[in-house]
Every structure is written in structure tokens, then in C-alpha cells.
Design an enzyme around this catalytic site. Structure first.
Site, PDB file in Angstrom:
ATOM      1  N   ASN A 169       0.870  -1.178   0.000  1.00  0.00           N
ATOM      2  CA  ASN A 169       0.000   0.000   0.000  1.00  0.00           C
ATOM      3  C   ASN A 169       0.905   1.226   0.000  1.00  0.00           C
ATOM      4  O   ASN A 169       1.505   1.550   1.020  1.00  0.00           O
ATOM      5  CB  ASN A 169      -0.897  -0.033   1.246  1.00  0.00           C
ATOM      6  CG  ASN A 169      -1.721   1.242   1.400  1.00  0.00           C
ATOM      7  OD1 ASN A 169      -1.801   2.050   0.467  1.00  0.00           O
ATOM      8  ND2 ASN A 169      -2.332   1.409   2.559  1.00  0.00           N
ATOM      9  N   TRP A 170       0.981   1.858  -1.157  1.00  0.00           N
ATOM     10  CA  TRP A 170       1.906   3.002  -1.285  1.00  0.00           C
ATOM     11  C   TRP A 170       1.327   4.293  -0.712  1.00  0.00           C
ATOM     12  O   TRP A 170       2.013   5.308  -0.681  1.00  0.00           O
ATOM     13  CB  TRP A 170       2.304   3.174  -2.755  1.00  0.00           C
ATOM     14  CG  TRP A 170       3.481   2.322  -3.145  1.00  0.00           C
ATOM     15  CD1 TRP A 170       3.854   1.134  -2.563  1.00  0.00           C
ATOM     16  CD2 TRP A 170       4.444   2.582  -4.164  1.00  0.00           C
ATOM     17  NE1 TRP A 170       4.987   0.651  -3.167  1.00  0.00           N
ATOM     18  CE2 TRP A 170       5.374   1.520  -4.158  1.00  0.00           C
ATOM     19  CE3 TRP A 170       4.619   3.612  -5.095  1.00  0.00           C
ATOM     20  CZ2 TRP A 170       6.454   1.463  -5.039  1.00  0.00           C
ATOM     21  CZ3 TRP A 170       5.690   3.551  -5.984  1.00  0.00           C
ATOM     22  CH2 TRP A 170       6.598   2.485  -5.946  1.00  0.00           C
ATOM     23  N   LYS A 171       0.061   4.272  -0.328  1.00  0.00           N
ATOM     24  CA  LYS A 171      -0.577   5.475   0.237  1.00  0.00           C
ATOM     25  C   LYS A 171      -0.315   6.681  -0.690  1.00  0.00           C
ATOM     26  O   LYS A 171      -0.325   6.510  -1.911  1.00  0.00           O
ATOM     27  CB  LYS A 171      -0.084   5.703   1.668  1.00  0.00           C
ATOM     28  CG  LYS A 171      -0.254   4.441   2.525  1.00  0.00           C
ATOM     29  CD  LYS A 171      -0.053   4.673   3.990  1.00  0.00           C
ATOM     30  CE  LYS A 171      -0.218   3.343   4.729  1.00  0.00           C
ATOM     31  NZ  LYS A 171      -0.242   3.481   6.173  1.00  0.00           N
ATOM     32  N   HIS A 206      -9.839   1.464   4.596  1.00  0.00           N
ATOM     33  CA  HIS A 206      -8.583   1.652   5.342  1.00  0.00           C
ATOM     34  C   HIS A 206      -8.826   2.648   6.475  1.00  0.00           C
ATOM     35  O   HIS A 206      -9.566   3.623   6.310  1.00  0.00           O
ATOM     36  CB  HIS A 206      -7.488   2.154   4.398  1.00  0.00           C
ATOM     37  CG  HIS A 206      -6.122   2.097   5.017  1.00  0.00           C
ATOM     38  ND1 HIS A 206      -5.710   3.006   5.948  1.00  0.00           N
ATOM     39  CD2 HIS A 206      -5.119   1.217   4.871  1.00  0.00           C
ATOM     40  CE1 HIS A 206      -4.480   2.694   6.346  1.00  0.00           C
ATOM     41  NE2 HIS A 206      -4.101   1.602   5.707  1.00  0.00           N
ATOM     42  N   GLU A 253      -7.118   4.978   7.571  1.00  0.00           N
ATOM     43  CA  GLU A 253      -6.764   6.364   7.257  1.00  0.00           C
ATOM     44  C   GLU A 253      -7.911   7.059   6.524  1.00  0.00           C
ATOM     45  O   GLU A 253      -8.010   8.286   6.554  1.00  0.00           O
ATOM     46  CB  GLU A 253      -5.450   6.406   6.458  1.00  0.00           C
ATOM     47  CG  GLU A 253      -4.262   6.153   7.377  1.00  0.00           C
ATOM     48  CD  GLU A 253      -3.018   5.617   6.707  1.00  0.00           C
ATOM     49  OE1 GLU A 253      -2.921   5.668   5.466  1.00  0.00           O
ATOM     50  OE2 GLU A 253      -2.135   5.126   7.437  1.00  0.00           O
ATOM     51  N   GLU A 299      -6.038  -4.811  10.174  1.00  0.00           N
ATOM     52  CA  GLU A 299      -4.996  -3.825  10.458  1.00  0.00           C
ATOM     53  C   GLU A 299      -5.350  -3.085  11.748  1.00  0.00           C
ATOM     54  O   GLU A 299      -6.164  -2.141  11.715  1.00  0.00           O
ATOM     55  CB  GLU A 299      -4.895  -2.813   9.327  1.00  0.00           C
ATOM     56  CG  GLU A 299      -4.449  -3.394   8.006  1.00  0.00           C
ATOM     57  CD  GLU A 299      -3.772  -2.336   7.143  1.00  0.00           C
ATOM     58  OE1 GLU A 299      -2.605  -2.519   6.803  1.00  0.00           O
ATOM     59  OE2 GLU A 299      -4.404  -1.314   6.854  1.00  0.00           O
ATOM     60  N   GLY A 317       2.090   2.024  11.022  1.00  0.00           N
ATOM     61  CA  GLY A 317       3.150   3.027  11.034  1.00  0.00           C
ATOM     62  C   GLY A 317       3.795   3.245  12.391  1.00  0.00           C
ATOM     63  O   GLY A 317       4.569   4.195  12.561  1.00  0.00           O
ATOM     64  N   SER A 371       2.734  -2.211  10.378  1.00  0.00           N
ATOM     65  CA  SER A 371       4.162  -2.346  10.728  1.00  0.00           C
ATOM     66  C   SER A 371       4.771  -3.668  10.270  1.00  0.00           C
ATOM     67  O   SER A 371       5.658  -4.210  10.933  1.00  0.00           O
ATOM     68  CB  SER A 371       4.374  -2.142  12.235  1.00  0.00           C
ATOM     69  OG  SER A 371       4.077  -0.804  12.586  1.00  0.00           O
ATOM     70  N   GLY A 395       2.662  -1.338   4.262  1.00  0.00           N
ATOM     71  CA  GLY A 395       2.696   0.080   3.930  1.00  0.00           C
ATOM     72  C   GLY A 395       4.117   0.548   3.665  1.00  0.00           C
ATOM     73  O   GLY A 395       4.689   0.320   2.591  1.00  0.00           O
TER      74      GLY A 395
HETATM   75  P1  PGA Z   1       2.512   0.306   7.632  1.00  0.00           P
HETATM   76  O1  PGA Z   1       1.085   0.595   6.951  1.00  0.00           O
HETATM   77  O2  PGA Z   1       3.002  -1.015   7.066  1.00  0.00           O
HETATM   78  O3  PGA Z   1       3.367   1.450   7.237  1.00  0.00           O
HETATM   79  O4  PGA Z   1       2.277   0.188   9.102  1.00  0.00           O
HETATM   80  C1  PGA Z   1       0.182  -0.440   6.683  1.00  0.00           C
HETATM   81  C2  PGA Z   1      -1.097   0.110   6.117  1.00  0.00           C
HETATM   82  O5  PGA Z   1      -1.552   1.175   6.548  1.00  0.00           O
HETATM   83  O6  PGA Z   1      -1.704  -0.510   5.225  1.00  0.00           O
END
Ligand code: PGA
Length: 257
Positions: free
Chosen positions: A13-15, A96, A98, A167, A173, A212, A233
Site C-alpha cells: 500500500n503506497w498510500k 482503510h 486512514e 490492520e 506506522g 508495521s 505500507g
Molecule cells: P505500515 O502501513 O506497514 O506502514 O504500518 C500499513 C497500512 O496502513 O496498510
């Protein structure tokens, strides 16, 4: 109930990261997908990279990170599942945290997006996860089960391709991840919830862990019961680290169960 053997699924997931100058990294990841052919490798990219990536890669699957619940209309600044499909995406991440937290998306909105994108022929990766407060209060499993049921369309059919990504919000993160037993318990509860809703179809749905994940913990995470893959991520932005995660998934798939 028979357990179905599933191909491991590793999704980056490149966000909101990546420019056209990132295409060489995407090609590196595509080479990893070719090298570890026992793993399904996918990248959820920003809209601007979906088409350039989709016409370049040969092995990885390209997808989006969100879309609107309508197929088209007066929704300035939005994009539909149909448009994602048209430019080469084959799946979309939905729900997600976010987006749930940062953009006010509730589970009813996520459910409507799920139905629309599945109707458009995209696969959907539905993200669910509890907050730190919910876990501290002993409500992690029930809150995730409730979120899952509220986000899944009522009328799923065997033709709909869905994946669930667990998640924990506090793990994203942060460098912290749940204990293996906590992940196993959560994935078991998610599987049971899917069985209650979908019957035998639940056995074919892959459950990913995310939050993470990196090259140093992927192998251990993949050895946990009912973890069929990983949603990655930050570590997916570095092709070398992401390749190591894909390699760990290939190795996990070769272990006798
Ligand atoms: P992260 O993000 O691996 O940087 O914790 C995962 C995600 O939000 O899909």
C-alpha cells in the site's frame, strides 16, 4: 469445515507516495513477483500511477486505494471503481483506517463502495481494525467483528472476489504489532464471522495482516494460523525490503502445514 489451501497474497500500500519517477521501483517489485511465482503480489497505488504501472508490469497486480460508491456522476474530485478498472486496476482497498478516520468514512459508506466496485468487476480488499482504546478495553474482537459485518455487502455472491485485511489502527506506522496469539485469535474470529455470514465461501477468502509489517517480521507473521498474506505500507516503498517480504511468503507457502 474443510480448510482450503490459499496462495499467499502480499499487497503493498503506497498510500500518497510515488511519482512517475517511481516506475523503476514498481518494475523491481514486478521482478520479485516473477521470481516468487508462488505468491500473488499486488500494489495499491495512487491514482496517478495506476495506468503507467498497469501497462508496464507483467506479474504484479495493480489496484487503487479508494473509490466512490457511484459509477459516475457529479462528484468533483472523486473517482469510481469503473474508472479504476478502465485504467488497469484490478482491485481496490476499501475501508482503510486512514480513510475511516481521516475522511469520515463509516462502515455503511464502505459497504456501498464494496458493492459498487464488486459490480464493476474489481476485487475488493476490505480493511478492518480496532483502536488502541478498544483493545485496552477488551473490545478488540467484538469491535472488529461488528465493523466487518457492517462493511460487508449483504448480497455477496461467489462471483465477488474479496480479501479481508486486519490492520489494528495502533499498529499502522508505529512499529508495534500485536502478539502472535492476538493475531491468531483475531483472524480466527474474522474467519468464523465470515463462515456465519457466507458459509463455505468463507474458506476461500484470504485474510491478510497489516500494520508495521517489514522484511524482519514477515516470516513470523506468515507462520501464524489463518494469516494468508500481508498488507505492507512503509516497507513496500523500498523494493529490496518488499522483495524480502514476498520471498518470506514464498517460503511460508512451501512449509508443510
Ligand atoms: P505500515 O502501513 O506497514 O506502514 O504500518 C500499513 C497500512 O496502513 O496498510
Amino acid at each position: 469445515m474443510t480448510e482450503t489451501v490459499k496462495r499467499p497474497y502480499v499487497v503493498g500500500n503506497w498510500k500518497m507516495h510515488g511519482l512517475l519517477s517511481s516506475l523503476p521501483s514498481i518494475l523491481d517489485i514486478d521482478r520479485a513477483a516473477a521470481c516468487y511465482a508462488g505468491v500473488d503480489v499486488a500494489l495499491a497505488l495512487p491514482f496517478t500511477l495506476i495506468n503507467p504501472a498497469a501497462i508496464t508490469v507483467e506479474h504484479a497486480t495493480i489496484g487503487g486505494q479508494n473509490c466512490h460508491a457511484a459509477h459516475e456522476g457529479a462528484f468533483t474530485g472523486d473517482i469510481s471503481g469503473r474508472m479504476l478498472m478502465d485504467c488497469g486496476a484490478r482491485f481496490v482497498l476499501l475501508g482503510h483506517s486512514e480513510r475511516r478516520l481521516g475522511c469520515g468514512e463509516d462502515s455503511a459508506t464502505v459497504r456501498a463502495k464494496m458493492r459498487a466496485t464488486l459490480d464493476d468487476g474489481l476485487a475488493a480488499i476490505l480493511c478492518v481494525g480496532e483502536s488502541a482504546e478498544q483493545r485496552d478495553a477488551g473490545l478488540a474482537v467484538t469491535s472488529v467483528q461488528e465493523q466487518l459485518l457492517a462493511s460487508l455487502p449483504e448480497d455477496l455472491t461467489p462471483a465477488d472476489t474479496i480479501t479481508i485485511a486486519y490492520e489494528p489502527i495502533w499498529a499502522i506506522g508505529s512499529g508495534s504489532i500485536p502478539q502472535p496469539a492476538e493475531i491468531a485469535a483475531m483472524h480466527g474470529a474474522i474467519r468464523q464471522t465470515l463462515r456465519n455470514r457466507l458459509g463455505q465461501q468463507a474458506e476461500t477468502i484470504r485474510l491478510l495482516y497489516g500494520g508495521s509489517v517489514h522484511d524482519g517480521n514477515a516470516e513470523a507473521l506468515l507462520s501464524i494460523a489463518d494469516v494468508d498474506g500481508l498488507l505492507v505500507g512503509n516497507a513496500s516503498l523500498d523494493p529490496r525490503r518488499f522483495r524480502a517480504v514476498v520471498r518470506a511468503a514464498q517460503q511460508a507457502s512451501l512449509q508443510p502445514s
